[in-house]
Design an enzyme around this catalytic site. Structure first.
Site, short mmCIF file in Angstrom:
data_model
loop_
_atom_site.label_atom_id
_atom_site.label_comp_id
_atom_site.label_asym_id
_atom_site.label_seq_id
_atom_site.Cartn_x
_atom_site.Cartn_y
_atom_site.Cartn_z
N HIS A 158 0.71 -1.15 -0.04
CA HIS A 158 -0.12 0.13 -0.04
C HIS A 158 0.91 1.22 -0.06
O HIS A 158 0.40 2.48 0.07
CB HIS A 158 -0.79 0.04 1.28
CG HIS A 158 -1.95 -0.96 1.16
ND1 HIS A 158 -2.73 -1.13 2.21
CD2 HIS A 158 -2.53 -1.87 0.12
CE1 HIS A 158 -3.50 -2.21 1.90
NE2 HIS A 158 -3.51 -2.62 0.67
N GLU A 210 -4.62 4.33 1.84
CA GLU A 210 -5.70 4.11 2.77
C GLU A 210 -5.53 5.24 3.53
O GLU A 210 -6.27 5.21 4.56
CB GLU A 210 -5.59 2.83 3.48
CG GLU A 210 -5.90 1.93 2.43
CD GLU A 210 -5.87 0.17 3.05
OE1 GLU A 210 -5.73 0.37 4.42
OE2 GLU A 210 -6.01 -0.61 2.52
N GLU A 293 -3.38 -9.36 11.62
CA GLU A 293 -4.09 -9.95 10.40
C GLU A 293 -2.94 -10.66 9.42
O GLU A 293 -1.80 -10.10 9.48
CB GLU A 293 -4.93 -8.97 9.68
CG GLU A 293 -5.55 -9.49 8.68
CD GLU A 293 -6.23 -8.49 7.76
OE1 GLU A 293 -6.11 -8.29 6.62
OE2 GLU A 293 -6.71 -7.21 8.62
N ASP A 318 -7.43 -12.99 6.34
CA ASP A 318 -7.84 -12.45 5.29
C ASP A 318 -7.51 -13.04 3.90
O ASP A 318 -8.14 -13.85 3.53
CB ASP A 318 -7.17 -11.13 5.27
CG ASP A 318 -7.63 -10.23 3.90
OD1 ASP A 318 -8.42 -10.81 3.36
OD2 ASP A 318 -6.87 -9.09 3.54
N LYS A 343 -14.81 -9.43 3.42
CA LYS A 343 -14.54 -8.33 2.36
C LYS A 343 -15.66 -8.88 1.39
O LYS A 343 -15.34 -10.01 0.53
CB LYS A 343 -13.12 -8.40 1.58
CG LYS A 343 -11.99 -7.59 2.54
CD LYS A 343 -10.73 -7.87 1.93
CE LYS A 343 -9.57 -7.06 2.70
NZ LYS A 343 -8.25 -7.32 2.13
N ARG A 372 -11.43 -2.00 0.66
CA ARG A 372 -10.45 -2.52 -0.13
C ARG A 372 -9.51 -1.13 -0.27
O ARG A 372 -9.91 -0.06 -0.02
CB ARG A 372 -10.68 -3.24 -1.42
CG ARG A 372 -11.71 -4.43 -1.39
CD ARG A 372 -10.99 -5.48 -0.73
NE ARG A 372 -9.67 -5.97 -1.00
CZ ARG A 372 -9.29 -7.34 -1.41
NH1 ARG A 372 -10.56 -7.98 -1.88
NH2 ARG A 372 -7.97 -7.67 -1.59
N SER A 373 -8.22 -1.48 -0.59
CA SER A 373 -7.15 -0.27 -0.60
C SER A 373 -7.64 0.44 -1.85
O SER A 373 -7.50 1.80 -1.90
CB SER A 373 -5.84 -0.81 -1.06
OG SER A 373 -5.66 -1.81 -1.85
N LYS A 394 -12.56 -2.09 9.66
CA LYS A 394 -11.40 -1.21 9.28
C LYS A 394 -11.51 -0.48 7.73
O LYS A 394 -12.00 -1.48 6.90
CB LYS A 394 -9.97 -2.16 9.30
CG LYS A 394 -10.00 -3.24 7.89
CD LYS A 394 -8.64 -3.93 8.22
CE LYS A 394 -8.24 -4.56 6.84
NZ LYS A 394 -6.83 -5.19 6.46
#
EC number: 4.2.1.11
Length: 432
Positions: A158, A210, A293, A318, A343, A372-373, A394
């Site tokens: 990210h 993010e 995570e 995840d 997600k 999601r990013s 989140k």
């Protein structure tokens, strides 16, 4: 009420890449939904259909997914005698039309776009808020406001820094309400900005995908130190705990882990899973880390089970579970983790997302709803987390409008619920 019209188009996500948007019309009006897209994607996720035409958007166009909606799914659904309240029936119809296990024919981004729009239309048809409609679909009599997990330091895939681990999050579990949690989170975020600026200079306060800061640090422990410092400066040491998303699949190489994976390759620095587990245990001992995570690769099942058995913290799957009932079932059987990251675009429909959530909750796991990013201004996941009573969400830092859109919607929901609003707080892992 039957669906009058469905129209899909290409729009842009927060990274400037094309994504799918769907307009669905009933007699009650227009209902619009947009589909998000991830950067660190698990290999077992449902297929996100891209055009792969390198002359257009570097191959990332979604004209095919849009075409499949407009030419196949739309006519089929408009000709069906179904109402938008019948979410499961409509989703099943689309899944049957696709006929593949991972939505290989139409793409999860096509099916999900329609599924999300149907969900919004269903709430309007019933004359109830979206979160209440989702709670009804899930069979939940109550609704709960979640603890936000703000991703305030970005690394991994990210951000352009050297940090291997992807997200360092603050969770204001000691807040009195969701609105209070937002205030605490925002104040720590601004304190963190000053802490980073003082230590590394103004350039280091650039933000990642993010909205979190992406200082060019290599040591993951340094990120935790910065957080601890900012939390103390803001005066919230007793109200905030820390969460991490390691996204370890991103730096898994030949059975080991490379914590400097953005530098030129050097196998001598790779470490085995037990050394990585010891590193995490050190973090938990020295800092208020309560949630980790994807601590290991998506196929390193043994390392997951070993670590989860050795700790009392929340271990979130995840890439391991990809919101997929089959992977969740394996995770439950092997005691691989104790929390599901939910997600919607990993599985590709509202119905399957609800099933995944219920499966995890009935197995004693926690559930954290996630963005999601690559995001849009769509806020459905805010209503989803309230309706599913998962107690935690989140959706980035308190920065960048596509992130704040979700948090602002949650504040509106809390305001609307008034005296009936319940905030998960310290019970975020098991709020019901």
């Amino acid at each position: 009420m039957s669906i009058l019209k469905i129209h899909a188009r290409e729009i842009f996500d927060s990274r400037g890449n094309p994504t799918v948007e769907v307009d669905l019309y009933t007699k009650k009006g227009l209902f619009r939904a947009a589909v998000p897209s991830g950067a660190s994607t698990g290999i077992y996720e449902a297929l996100e259909l891209r055009d792969n035409d390198k002359t257009r958007y570097m191959g990332k166009g979604v004209k095919r997914a849009v075409k499949y909606i407009n030419e196949f799914l739309a006519p089929a659904l408009c000709n069906q005698d179904v109402t938008v309240i019948e979410q499961e029936k409509i989703d099943k119809l689309m899944l049957d039309m696709d006929g593949t296990e991972n939505k290989y024919k139409f793409g999860a981004n096509a099916i999900l776009g329609v599924s999300l729009a149907v969900c919004k239309a269903g709430a309007a048809e019933k004359g109830v808020p979206l979160y209440r409609h989702i709670a009804d679909l899930a069979g939940n009599p109550e609704v709960i406001l979640p603890v936000p997990a703000f991703n305030v330091i970005n690394g991994g895939s990210h951000a352009g820094n050297k940090l291997a681990m992807q997200e360092f999050m603050i969770l204001p579990v000691g807040a009195s309400s969701f609105k209070d949690a937002m205030r605490i989170g925002a104040e720590v975020y601004h304190n963190l900005k000053n802490v980073i600026k003082e230590k590394y200079g103004k350039d280091a306060t650039n933000v990642g995908d993010e909205g979190g800061f992406a200082p060019n640090i290599l040591e993951n422990k340094e990120a935790l130190k910065l957080l601890k410092n900012a939390i103390g400066k803001a005066g919230y040491t007793d109200k905030i705990v820390i969460g991490m998303d390691v996204a370890a699949s991103e730096f898994y190489k030949g059975g080991k882990y490379d914590l400097d994976f953005k530098s030129p390759d050097d196998p001598s620095r790779y470490i085995p899973s037990d050394k990585l587990a010891d590193l995490y245990k050190g973090f938990v001992k020295d800092y208020p880390v309560v949630s980790i995570e994807d601590p290991f690769d998506q196929d390193d099942w043994e390392a997951w089970s070993k670590f989860t058995a050795s700790t009392s913290i929340q271990v979130v799957g995840d890439d391991l579970t990809v919101t997929n009932p089959k992977r969740i079932a394996k995770g439950v059987a092997e005691k691989s983790c104790n929390c599901l990251l939910l997600k919607v675009n990993q599985i590709g429909s509202v119905t399957e997302s609800l099933q995944a959530c219920k499966m995890a909750q009935s197995s004693g796991w926690g559930v954290m709803v996630s963005h999601r990013s690559g995001e849009t201004e769509d806020t459905l996941i805010s209503d989803l987390v309230v309706g599913l009573c998962t107690g935690q969400i989140k959706t980035g830092a308190p920065c960048r409008s596509e992130r704040l859109a979700k948090y602002n919607q949650l504040m509106r929901i809390e305001e609307e619920l008034g005296a009936k609003a319940k905030f998960a707080g310290k019970n975020f892992r098991h709020p019901i």
